[in-house]
Design an enzyme around this catalytic site. Structure first.
Site, PDB file in Angstrom:
ATOM      1  N   CYS A 198       0.834  -1.203   0.000  1.00  0.00           N
ATOM      2  CA  CYS A 198       0.000   0.000   0.000  1.00  0.00           C
ATOM      3  C   CYS A 198       0.867   1.251   0.000  1.00  0.00           C
ATOM      4  CB  CYS A 198      -0.926  -0.005   1.212  1.00  0.00           C
ATOM      5  SG  CYS A 198      -2.293  -1.180   1.062  1.00  0.00           S
ATOM      6  N   CYS A 365      13.385   5.793  -6.145  1.00  0.00           N
ATOM      7  CA  CYS A 365      11.917   5.793  -6.125  1.00  0.00           C
ATOM      8  C   CYS A 365      11.495   6.446  -4.817  1.00  0.00           C
ATOM      9  CB  CYS A 365      11.360   4.373  -6.266  1.00  0.00           C
ATOM     10  SG  CYS A 365      11.791   3.255  -4.915  1.00  0.00           S
TER      11      CYS A 365
END
Length: 407
Positions: A198, A365
């Site tokens: 998530c 990232c």
């Protein structure tokens, strides 16, 4: 349908205050005095106090479940509060089990809260689960789901299961004698990295509320022995379409855990089973687990570079090319000004980096997991000097530029 509370157990009495509190239950013939006494006698273990565990535990406490166990070793982070309604701004930084206890006791002072401030492992799972009537699995990773499933089957405990991702969720009841288990549905875990967490993929904050309440409903039905629990059925929730579908599940006669000839008769190494490297840090768990691949200097042949070292290289005007592999909507939130190629497009767009074949490339990232995969893809495509930025842009915001927002 057998109830989780044995009929031979002497049920606790309800005080006048409790009768007033639970009056709307008591006037339901399906619950009544005896049903409310069963709830008071019941012991439910909530594995996780996050998005699913928050509404689950709150509604169990409100319903009058007498003993609620909480398993979690995380601490409350501000990013949790978009969905984990059992915590609050005032408890950011506290242990989640302590934060949850404050809210549960505030809602219902009579509930007994047992806190297990620990990571659930093969070494402690059977000991922790054995004293509870129903186990409610609100975890967010495959290794713990398989662990909870196997422990429930071995202990003959029903498992009120739920999971969520982005806008979709699912729920079922596993681990009963007459129904299938989680392994019947998913015999093998997905390859590591295939299903984003998530923290990587996001989740609509309201969705775990929907699914967690479904888990609480199933738990109460199991305790009371009423209705038709989701045994042998998988409920699929689509929040965007606001649709609910139910799939029939069958017990797998070849299941290695709940089948007639089980081969898994004790708990195993679930990190190894799922091909997962255990987190190298602790708490806040979501931040720690998703921030760094590891503390090692090289992982799978990819050097891991710290944000401090990258900053030094950039300040020294070294010939280093920084590549952002997040999604475009993340780039709009915060970026370092680096070119963007999402990790899913790397293999198709290596031609854009043809002039960087022999340059030093540092891939980043949000947290370091996707960039590790991207670095491996670049290495496979013939790029010779690729490093992964440990901790990603979150670490950069923490240690280099605190003015940057964190998400």
């Amino acid at each position: 349908m057998p109830t989780a509370i044995e009929e031979t157990v002497e049920l606790p009495k309800l005080s006048n205050d409790e009768i007033a509190r639970y009056s709307r239950h008591l006037i339901l013939p399906e619950v009544g005095m005896e049903g409310q006494q069963k709830l008071k006698a019941a012991k439910v273990l909530c594995v996780g106090t996050g998005g699913l565990g928050a509404p689950l535990a709150l509604y169990l406490a409100a319903a009058g479940v007498g003993t609620i166990g909480l398993v979690d070793f995380d601490t409350v982070d501000a990013s949790n509060l978009q969905r984990q309604i059992i915590h609050s701004t005032a408890t950011v930084g506290k242990l989640k089990v302590d934060s949850a206890e404050i809210m549960l006791k505030g809602l219902n002072p009579t509930v007994k809260v047992i806190k297990h401030n620990t990571m659930l492992t093969s070494a402690n799972a059977l000991e922790i689960l054995k004293d509870y009537d129903v186990i409610a699995d609100g975890t967010d990773n495959f290794q713990t789901r398989y662990l909870v499933n196997d422990a429930c089957v071995l202990l003959n405990k029903p498992n009120a299961y739920g999971s969520i991702f982005r806008f979709e969720g699912q729920a079922s009841v596993f681990g009963t004698k007459e129904g299938p288990c989680y392994r019947c549905l998913y015999p093998e875990p997905p390859p590591p990295g295939l299903v984003p967490s998530c923290a990587e993929g996001g989740v609509l904050g309201i969705l775990p509320g929907l699914v967690g309440v479904i888990q609480a409903t199933e738990t109460i039905k199991l305790i009371l022995g009423i209705g038709e629990p989701l045994i042998g059925r998988l409920l699929l929730v689509d929040a965007l379409g606001m649709s609910f579908r139910t799939l029939k599940l069958r017990k797998n006669p070849e299941c290695p855990v709940c089948g007639p000839n089980p081969t898994v008769t004790e708990l195993i190494d679930y990190d190894q089973f799922c091909g997962i490297t255990p987190p190298s840090e602790v708490g806040p768990l979501e931040v720690a687990r998703d921030k760094a691949v590891t503390d090692l200097p090289v992982v799978d042949g990819i050097p891991q570079i710290s944000v401090q070292e990258l900053k030094r290289k950039l300040d020294a005007k070294e010939d280093v090319f920084v590549l952002d592999v997040r999604e475009p909507h993340e780039y709009k939130i915060v970026n370092l000004g680096a070119p963007l190629i999402p990790v899913g497009e790397i293999a198709l767009r290596t031609a854009e980096l043809a002039d960087k074949k022999d340059s030093e490339i540092v891939v980043h990232c949000k947290s370091g997991a996707r960039s590790q995969r991207a670095a491996l893809a670049l290495k496979q495509a013939g790029f010779t000097n690729v490093s992964n930025l440990t901790g990603g842009i979150l670490a950069w915001a923490d240690k280099i530029d605190p003015s940057l927002p964190k998400y």
